[in-house]
Design a protein around this motif. Structure first.
Motif, mmCIF file in Angstrom:
data_model
loop_
_atom_site.group_PDB
_atom_site.id
_atom_site.type_symbol
_atom_site.label_atom_id
_atom_site.label_comp_id
_atom_site.label_asym_id
_atom_site.label_seq_id
_atom_site.Cartn_x
_atom_site.Cartn_y
_atom_site.Cartn_z
ATOM 1 N N PHE A 93 30.833 -83.448 -21.928
ATOM 2 C CA PHE A 93 29.425 -83.204 -21.589
ATOM 3 C C PHE A 93 29.179 -83.429 -20.103
ATOM 4 C CE2 PHE A 93 25.121 -84.735 -20.894
ATOM 5 C CZ PHE A 93 24.360 -83.770 -21.536
ATOM 6 N N LEU A 94 29.698 -84.543 -19.569
ATOM 7 C CA LEU A 94 29.483 -84.846 -18.154
ATOM 8 C C LEU A 94 30.175 -83.831 -17.256
ATOM 9 C CD1 LEU A 94 29.873 -88.739 -18.211
ATOM 10 C CD2 LEU A 94 27.767 -87.413 -18.088
ATOM 11 N N LEU A 95 31.406 -83.426 -17.629
ATOM 12 C CA LEU A 95 32.102 -82.428 -16.821
ATOM 13 C C LEU A 95 31.365 -81.090 -16.828
ATOM 14 C CD1 LEU A 95 35.873 -83.060 -17.726
ATOM 15 C CD2 LEU A 95 34.723 -83.528 -15.555
ATOM 16 N N GLY A 96 30.846 -80.705 -18.004
ATOM 17 C CA GLY A 96 30.087 -79.461 -18.073
ATOM 18 C C GLY A 96 28.857 -79.506 -17.194
ATOM 19 N N ALA A 97 28.162 -80.658 -17.197
ATOM 20 C CA ALA A 97 26.956 -80.783 -16.379
ATOM 21 C C ALA A 97 27.285 -80.755 -14.892
ATOM 22 C CB ALA A 97 26.229 -82.081 -16.746
ATOM 23 N N MET A 98 28.362 -81.470 -14.496
ATOM 24 C CA MET A 98 28.696 -81.535 -13.071
ATOM 25 C C MET A 98 29.255 -80.212 -12.559
ATOM 26 S SD MET A 98 30.300 -85.335 -12.553
ATOM 27 C CE MET A 98 30.382 -85.043 -10.793
ATOM 28 N N LEU A 99 30.126 -79.572 -13.339
ATOM 29 C CA LEU A 99 30.708 -78.314 -12.881
ATOM 30 C C LEU A 99 29.672 -77.193 -12.811
ATOM 31 C CD1 LEU A 99 34.128 -78.365 -14.764
ATOM 32 C CD2 LEU A 99 33.739 -78.640 -12.321
ATOM 33 N N SER A 100 28.577 -77.315 -13.544
ATOM 34 C CA SER A 100 27.518 -76.309 -13.462
ATOM 35 C C SER A 100 26.845 -76.313 -12.098
ATOM 36 C CB SER A 100 26.468 -76.564 -14.554
ATOM 37 O OG SER A 100 27.060 -76.499 -15.833
ATOM 38 N N GLY A 101 26.934 -77.429 -11.398
ATOM 39 C CA GLY A 101 26.329 -77.509 -10.071
ATOM 40 C C GLY A 101 27.261 -77.122 -8.947
ATOM 41 N N ALA A 102 28.521 -76.750 -9.275
ATOM 42 C CA ALA A 102 29.472 -76.354 -8.244
ATOM 43 C C ALA A 102 29.213 -74.907 -7.839
ATOM 44 C CB ALA A 102 30.897 -76.525 -8.767
ATOM 45 N N GLU A 103 28.600 -74.705 -6.674
ATOM 46 C CA GLU A 103 28.218 -73.371 -6.217
ATOM 47 C C GLU A 103 29.121 -72.907 -5.087
ATOM 48 O OE1 GLU A 103 24.177 -73.147 -5.105
ATOM 49 O OE2 GLU A 103 23.398 -73.678 -7.092
ATOM 50 N N ILE A 104 29.322 -71.595 -5.043
ATOM 51 C CA ILE A 104 30.034 -70.967 -3.934
ATOM 52 C C ILE A 104 29.199 -69.794 -3.433
ATOM 53 C CG2 ILE A 104 32.320 -71.655 -4.745
ATOM 54 C CD1 ILE A 104 32.655 -68.849 -5.897
ATOM 55 N N PHE A 105 29.343 -69.466 -2.181
ATOM 56 C CA PHE A 105 28.640 -68.342 -1.563
ATOM 57 C C PHE A 105 27.129 -68.456 -1.716
ATOM 58 C CE2 PHE A 105 32.651 -66.175 -3.171
ATOM 59 C CZ PHE A 105 33.353 -66.436 -1.995
#
Length: 784
Positions: free
Chosen positions: A41-53
């Motif tokens: 759950f925590l990984l899903g939440a944090m990786l959702s905020g990883a933006e590029i471009f």
């Protein structure tokens, strides 16, 4: 459907326990499973905020696809939905939420389909769902070349993240016999950590200080400090590229982190402070280079904070980093394997040198001699006839008749061993004025001739024995050459795992892990600081790490440690002995030792007679045979070589013979062999039955011809079996039924007590007219 049924079954079990006990019991596996779900759950939440471009966030969707259709996937889905709606807002986040729901639904629907288990299925599905939802949303904005490039890159990264995330979780989701991380798993975990840094880079403190960039700088410093220039540059480029993608600008951070990683790696051997200073100064230089583009002053503060964290980081944590980036030597294993075989051949050469030194006194240069039978009369005539008045008549005028007379007498003299007057014709014996003196001188010369012939025959036998020694030597060297040519199989997986562990423990040494000719694991370590590994606890940790029980082979060197695979069987030995009455020493000699290939050797030799001379013969046989066996010479070759050597020593007055009883047991398989040269019977107890093993070969040293091979009996032993070796003083020439009865009644307790009881009883059974030795060997299964 299978997951749904499994959840129903577990829920029913919990309800039943609650009904019976009145409370819900959370077992350890349930707690671990709950922790895994929280992590997803925590990984899903944090990786959702990883933006590029500047707005593309495919990594949360990639995690949902990599987590599958079970409870892990559902928790990742909830975390990703929460993260997208929190970081992206409702309008933008709804697109990724829809993609996550579609990817999870697809995994749930195709769970039982064979294609679902393919490594490409879910990455392709994630990219497809991202493409479907993204096409709908992005079409409203209009398409541009830049948008198409960014959108295509997002689809590629979405599928790639799903593929690598799934590999990153395999150490926890799949049960494998091999421990440690494979290179693919290590790379996948680094990719997961790198994408998490993209999210952390958006979290800022005190204005522009990014938590993600601080963590990335600390990571580059730690890896460059433990791995050197190459590792520092690689990690610096990777972290910098991630920070640039998150910022959506020019590749400034890639340049700054790569340069700093290289400089930190240059000074990594000068200590932690020097490495940190090199990193900080390199970043300051990179910031100054961007003066015209706008100073990135925040990077200086971030690097300073990261350097402080690096300096106070515990040494144990840095060791773990070093274990992760440890480099493997290129040819170390092959060099160690060759050194192992070379050591075996050197030991064999040393054994033959000892044999030569023990035989050197047996060889003497032969004096020149005349082996012609006619020389008997020539020498007799030279002693008797030279002052006879008839010399000219016998040896010149009547030479033919004299020659014929002597020639007729010679065959009878050679057959009898001495001459008589009747052997000579009457015309010769009656004419000879000194015939009695001539006959006596001829007999003396004939005795000398026969002695020379006997000596020549013995010398010829000795030369034949030496030739056989060379033949045995050739066989031994051929065996050694075959071992040298055999391929010793390295084990790179276990070698890498051990190297990571040793690096994490701060032990810098050369390491080789390979399998010998028998297929048994062998570890060789060389370097400083090996003392912790020599302890029982250290060996146990290494055994657990390689999934094989290990034992140390003592070599007497502090900077070298050899560990070999431990045998499943072990032997408990007990021995008792008693000298012959009136003697100060026993003529019996025994020894036992274990070879590093797992073979156990037990030797028992009985020298000729008793006393010091018998003890010298048996001790010499045991010493030479043990040296051959320790060098890796096969028992048959070693025994035949020793038999020929003792036969040569028998030519001397001090030479003698000895019986040899050799037992070899393979503690891995239980295969055994009994080798005998004139030795007393050997008794083998299996269950309640006792087998008696005898042989017909003469004691070693009595014959060196083709019949000089030992008696060989093959056995298959198991845990609980017992083997009894005795000398003639125990078994004697009378009935040995009492020995078999006593061994059959043995309950497997103390082999030492049984051996002592046999020695005590043998005095009443066969008397005390010889030295007595009994050796009892009991096999048992090793614990663990």
């Amino acid at each position: 459907m299978a997951t749904k049924e499994k959840l129903k079954t577990k829920a029913a079990r919990v309800r039943e326990e609650a009904r019976e006990t009145g409370k819900v019991i959370l077992r350890a596996p349930a707690l671990v499973r709950a922790a895994e779900c929280v992590i997803r759950f925590l990984l899903g939440a944090m990786l959702s905020g990883a933006e590029i471009f500047g707005g593309y966030a495919p990594f949360g969707l990639g995690l949902v696809a990599a987590s599958g259709s079970g409870l892990d996937g559902f928790c990742a889905l909830l975390g990703a939905c929460f993260g997208y709606l929190s970081f992206q807002g409702f309008a933008e986040g709804l697109r990724y939420v829809a993609g996550c729901i579609l990817a999870f639904s697809l995994a749930f629907a195709f769970f039982d389909v064979k294609a679902y288990r393919k490594s490409w299925f879910m990455p392709l599905a994630a990219a497809g769902m991202d493409g479907i939802t993204g096409f709908v949303y992005l079409s409203d904005r209009g398409w541009s070349p830049e948008g198409l490039i960014f959108f295509g890159t997002e689809l590629l990264l979405c599928g790639a993240s799903a593929y690598f995330y799934r590999i990153a979780f395999t150490p926890w989701t799949e049960k494998r016999e091999e421990e440690g991380l494979t290179p693919r798993q290590t790379v996948s975990l680094l990719i997961l950590a790198g994408t998490l840094l993209l999210t952390l880079s958006k979290i800022t403190l005190l204005g522009d200080l990014s938590v993600g960039r601080c963590a990335a700088a600390a990571a580059v410093m730690a890896t460059a400090y433990k791995g050197g220039i190459g590792v520092g540059a690689t990690v610096g480029v990777a972290c910098g590229l991630g920070m640039d993608l998150a910022a959506g600008g020019m590749p400034f951070y890639s340049m700054a982190f790569a340069l700093s990683g290289v400089m930190c790696g240059v000074f990594h051997r000068q200590g932690r402070l020097a490495a940190a200073l090199a990193y900080v100064l390199s970043n300051a230089l990179a910031v100054l280079w961007t003066w015209s583009e706008g100073l990135h002053l925040s990077l200086l503060y971030e690097v300073f904070i990261a350097s402080v964290v690096f300096l106070v980081l515990p040494e144990r944590a840095l060791r773990q980093v070093g274990a992760l980036v440890a480099r493997e030597p290129r040819h170390d294993t092959q060099e160690r394997a060759r050194a192992y075989v070379r050591a075996r051949m050197e030991a064999t050469a040393a054994a033959f040198k000892s044999l030569y030194e023990s035989m050197r006194s047996a060889f003497h240069p032969a004096a020149p001699n005349d082996n012609d039978a006619a020389s008997v009369f020539d020498r007799a005539a030279g002693r008797i006839c030279k002052r006879c008045p008839l010399q000219t008549a016998c040896w010149q005028r009547d030479y033919v008749s004299t020659f014929n007379a002597l020639n007729d007498a010679l065959p009878a003299m050679l057959e009898r061993g001495r001459g008589e007057s009747g052997d000579f014709p009457a015309y010769f014996s009656n004419r000879c004025m000194k015939f009695p003196e001539f006959l006596s001188a001829a007999n003396e010369e004939l005795a000398a001739l026969l002695c020379r012939r006997q000596f020549q025959s013995r010398l010829s036998e000795n030369r034949s024995a030496v030739c056989r020694q060379y033949a045995e030597l050739a066989g031994v060297l051929n065996t050694a050459a075959a071992e040298l040519g055999a391929e010793l199989v390295p084990d790179p997986v276990r070698e890498k795992r051990l190297r990571q562990y040793l690096t994490a423990q701060g032990i810098d040494c050369r390491l080789a892990a390979y399998y010998d000719q028998a297929g048994h694991l062998r570890l060789e370590l060389e370097g400083a600081g090996l003392a912790p590994l020599r302890t029982e606890e250290g060996t146990a940790k290494l055994s657990k790490l390689v999934n094989f029980p290990l034992r140390a082979v003592e070599e007497g060197r502090r900077d070298r440690l050899v560990l070999v695979q431990s045998e499943p069987l072990m032997a408990v030995a007990g021995v008792a002995a008693k000298k012959k009455d009136g003697q100060t020493v026993s003529g019996d000699t025994g020894a036992w030792f274990k070879h590093d290939d797992g073979s156990l050797y037990v030797l028992l030799c009985d020298g000729m007679g008793s006393g010091s001379l018998a003890e010298q013969e048996s001790a010499l046989a045991v010493r030479l045979l043990e040296q051959f066996l320790r060098a890796g010479v096969r028992p048959e070759n070693a025994l035949r070589t020793l038999n020929s050597a003792l036969a040569l020593r028998n030519d001397e007055a001090a030479g003698g013979f000895t019986t040899i009883d050799l037992l070899r047991v393979d503690l891995f398989t239980g295969e055994a062999g009994v080798y005998k040269y004139g030795a007393a019977p050997t008794y083998v107890k299996k269950g309640y039955s006792v087998r008696r093993i005898t042989g017909t070969a003469l004691p070693a040293g009595l014959t060196a011809g083709e019949g000089g091979s030992p008696d060989v009996t093959r056995l298959q032993l198991e845990a609980g079996d017992c083997v009894l070796l005795v000398t003639d003083g125990v078994a004697g020439s009378a009935s040995d039924q009492w020995v078999r009865d006593r061994l059959a009644a043995f309950d497997g307790g103390s082999p030492r007590e049984l051996a002592q009881a046999l020695i005590d009883d043998s005095g009443a059974q066969v008397g005390a007219a010889d030295d007595r030795t009994a050796l009892v060997l009991k096999l048992a299964r090793r614990n663990g």
